[in-house]
Write an enzyme that holds these catalytic residues in place. Structure first.
Site, PDB file in Angstrom:
ATOM      1  N   SER A  55     -24.007 -52.987  77.932  1.00  0.00           N
ATOM      2  CA  SER A  55     -23.386 -53.359  76.233  1.00  0.00           C
ATOM      3  C   SER A  55     -23.499 -55.300  76.263  1.00  0.00           C
ATOM      4  CB  SER A  55     -21.816 -52.868  75.698  1.00  0.00           C
ATOM      5  OG  SER A  55     -21.679 -52.810  74.303  1.00  0.00           O
ATOM      6  N   TYR A  84     -13.649 -52.874  77.504  1.00  0.00           N
ATOM      7  CA  TYR A  84     -14.641 -51.929  77.287  1.00  0.00           C
ATOM      8  C   TYR A  84     -15.403 -52.968  77.573  1.00  0.00           C
ATOM      9  CZ  TYR A  84     -18.500 -50.138  75.279  1.00  0.00           C
ATOM     10  OH  TYR A  84     -20.377 -50.048  75.007  1.00  0.00           O
ATOM     11  N   VAL A 115     -18.242 -37.738  85.483  1.00  0.00           N
ATOM     12  CA  VAL A 115     -18.910 -38.588  86.535  1.00  0.00           C
ATOM     13  C   VAL A 115     -17.773 -39.133  87.149  1.00  0.00           C
ATOM     14  CG1 VAL A 115     -20.928 -39.163  85.503  1.00  0.00           C
ATOM     15  CG2 VAL A 115     -18.516 -39.924  84.620  1.00  0.00           C
TER      16      VAL A 115
HETATM   17  P1  NAD Z   1     -21.239 -41.284  72.995  1.00  0.00           P
HETATM   18  O1  NAD Z   1     -20.234 -41.325  72.792  1.00  0.00           O
HETATM   19  O2  NAD Z   1     -21.942 -40.441  71.339  1.00  0.00           O
HETATM   20  O3  NAD Z   1     -22.044 -40.065  73.668  1.00  0.00           O
HETATM   21  C1  NAD Z   1     -21.643 -40.273  75.301  1.00  0.00           C
HETATM   22  C2  NAD Z   1     -21.698 -39.652  76.585  1.00  0.00           C
HETATM   23  O4  NAD Z   1     -21.095 -39.823  77.501  1.00  0.00           O
HETATM   24  C3  NAD Z   1     -21.220 -38.140  75.437  1.00  0.00           C
HETATM   25  O5  NAD Z   1     -22.299 -36.836  76.124  1.00  0.00           O
HETATM   26  C4  NAD Z   1     -20.351 -37.870  76.898  1.00  0.00           C
HETATM   27  O6  NAD Z   1     -19.443 -36.812  76.761  1.00  0.00           O
HETATM   28  C5  NAD Z   1     -20.385 -38.575  77.785  1.00  0.00           C
HETATM   29  N1  NAD Z   1     -19.156 -38.915  78.834  1.00  0.00           N
HETATM   30  C6  NAD Z   1     -17.943 -39.248  77.972  1.00  0.00           C
HETATM   31  N2  NAD Z   1     -17.551 -38.969  79.651  1.00  0.00           N
HETATM   32  C7  NAD Z   1     -18.091 -38.554  80.627  1.00  0.00           C
HETATM   33  C8  NAD Z   1     -18.126 -38.443  82.030  1.00  0.00           C
HETATM   34  N3  NAD Z   1     -16.267 -38.492  82.193  1.00  0.00           N
HETATM   35  N4  NAD Z   1     -18.703 -37.244  82.565  1.00  0.00           N
HETATM   36  C9  NAD Z   1     -19.941 -37.647  82.589  1.00  0.00           C
HETATM   37  N5  NAD Z   1     -20.554 -37.339  80.626  1.00  0.00           N
HETATM   38  C10 NAD Z   1     -19.187 -38.150  79.856  1.00  0.00           C
HETATM   39  O7  NAD Z   1     -21.823 -42.366  73.118  1.00  0.00           O
HETATM   40  P2  NAD Z   1     -23.014 -43.648  73.244  1.00  0.00           P
HETATM   41  O8  NAD Z   1     -22.927 -44.444  71.687  1.00  0.00           O
HETATM   42  O9  NAD Z   1     -24.338 -42.621  73.368  1.00  0.00           O
HETATM   43  O10 NAD Z   1     -22.671 -44.539  74.871  1.00  0.00           O
HETATM   44  C11 NAD Z   1     -23.872 -44.184  75.391  1.00  0.00           C
HETATM   45  C12 NAD Z   1     -23.788 -45.447  76.307  1.00  0.00           C
HETATM   46  O11 NAD Z   1     -23.956 -46.496  75.635  1.00  0.00           O
HETATM   47  C13 NAD Z   1     -22.119 -45.814  76.860  1.00  0.00           C
HETATM   48  O12 NAD Z   1     -22.028 -46.434  78.088  1.00  0.00           O
HETATM   49  C14 NAD Z   1     -21.962 -46.938  75.698  1.00  0.00           C
HETATM   50  O13 NAD Z   1     -20.740 -47.692  76.744  1.00  0.00           O
HETATM   51  C15 NAD Z   1     -23.240 -47.360  75.573  1.00  0.00           C
HETATM   52  N6  NAD Z   1     -22.848 -48.207  74.324  1.00  0.00           N
HETATM   53  C16 NAD Z   1     -23.755 -47.625  73.004  1.00  0.00           C
HETATM   54  C17 NAD Z   1     -23.694 -48.865  72.243  1.00  0.00           C
HETATM   55  C18 NAD Z   1     -23.578 -48.099  70.901  1.00  0.00           C
HETATM   56  O14 NAD Z   1     -23.803 -48.650  69.721  1.00  0.00           O
HETATM   57  N7  NAD Z   1     -23.580 -46.401  70.104  1.00  0.00           N
HETATM   58  C19 NAD Z   1     -23.020 -49.861  71.983  1.00  0.00           C
HETATM   59  C20 NAD Z   1     -23.527 -50.340  73.380  1.00  0.00           C
HETATM   60  C21 NAD Z   1     -22.945 -49.940  74.261  1.00  0.00           C
END
Ligand code: NAD
Length: 253
Positions: free
Chosen positions: A146, A160, A62
């Site tokens: 988040s 973040y 992205v």
């Molecule tokens: P994760 O790291 O397990 O998965 C994130 C996915 O995004 C991965 O498949 C990664 O390859 C993809 N990604 C990262 N950078 C990218 C890029 N430049 N282009 C395309 N794809 C890209 O993380 P997650 O926990 O599944 O998080 C998903 C979303 O939820 C994120 O925005 C994260 O900030 C948010 N979030 C997660 C949590 C949590 O507790 N897991 C809490 C708050 C927010």
């Protein structure tokens, strides 16, 4: 199958929350275009997703705006529309010990990288997709923020927390302008959800965190996806500019 005939684009869909969202949208009948920068993980996910519904996978980083242009153009040419846009791709830069980098030790490089992926890419995707939604007078934009952008960011680093608060502001601004065209723009703010990103903290840290959540556990990707599929549905037509917290009661408003 309330999303039958709807075209849905999901970023960061190879694993974690994005995969959970792609799964849930496909199960409800949407045609899902699952995007990620991790081609191999995306292909493994595709095998599972294709068993659930109609799913396409495409490699997209992205932060690559030319590739983003080409991808959106291709979707527009083949499907004529995008009904649902879920901006989920995100990163959390950690220090060498795997923990958050304190503000006083933070670097401009990590700040820029986090802003680019977690905030600017959301703006860029919306800029490319929203004009057609305005033309068609229909659209559902769901941006994954988040808890760190909603309240005291205990575990997230400065960049973040700032980027995620920015996503909420960006979403409200879009909602302010485009809700009059039958488009809704909302955020879902996850608390602690069990994904590869969160597993890097380790089982012990996550168990300690879970004790402080009223639900006494961390959440699942399907619990998070349930909020997204609701906002993506035609029925959620009068909800715009809001943020749904999915956190087991950790942060209450
Ligand atoms: P994760 O790291 O397990 O998965 C994130 C996915 O995004 C991965 O498949 C990664 O390859 C993809 N990604 C990262 N950078 C990218 C890029 N430049 N282009 C395309 N794809 C890209 O993380 P997650 O926990 O599944 O998080 C998903 C979303 O939820 C994120 O925005 C994260 O900030 C948010 N979030 C997660 C949590 C949590 O507790 N897991 C809490 C708050 C927010």
């Amino acid at each position: 199958m309330e999303l039958q005939g709807h075209i849905a684009v999901v970023t960061g869909a190879a694993r974690g929350i994005g995969l959970g969202i792609a799964r849930a949208l496909a199960q409800r009948g949407a045609h899902v275009i699952a995007l990620d920068r991790l081609t191999d993980e995306l292909e493994s996910a595709a095998t599972e997703l294709r068993a659930l519904g109609t799913v396409e996978t495409r490699t997209l980083d992205v932060s690559d705006l030319e590739a983003m242009d080409a991808l959106i153009e291709d979707v527009r040419n083949r499907h004529g529309k995008i009904d649902i846009l879920v901006n989920n791709a995100g990163i959390s830069v950690k220090g060498e010990n795997g923990r958050r980098i304190p503000f006083l030790q933070s670097t401009r490089q990590a700040w820029d990288q986090t802003m680019l992926i977690n905030l600017t890419s959301v703006y860029e995707m919306c800029r490319r997709v929203v004009p057609d939604m305005v033309q068609r007078k229909y659209g559902r934009i769901i941006n994954i923020a988040s808890q760190a952008g909603r309240t005291r960011p205990e575990f997230a680093d400065t960049a973040y927390a700032a980027a995620k608060a920015g996503v909420i502001g960006l979403t409200r601004s879009i909602a302010e302008e485009v809700s009059q065209y039958g488009i809704t723009a909302n955020c879902v703010a996850p608390g602690r959800i069990d994904t590869p990103m969160v597993r890097t903290a380790g089982t012990e840290a996550n168990a300690l965190y879970a004790q402080r959540i009223p639900a006494r556990r961390i959440g699942t990707t399907s619990e998070l996806a349930a909020a997204v599929t609701f906002l993506a549905s035609p029925e959620a037509s009068f909800i715009s500019g809001t943020t749904i917290d999915v956190n087991g009661g950790y942060f209450m408003t």
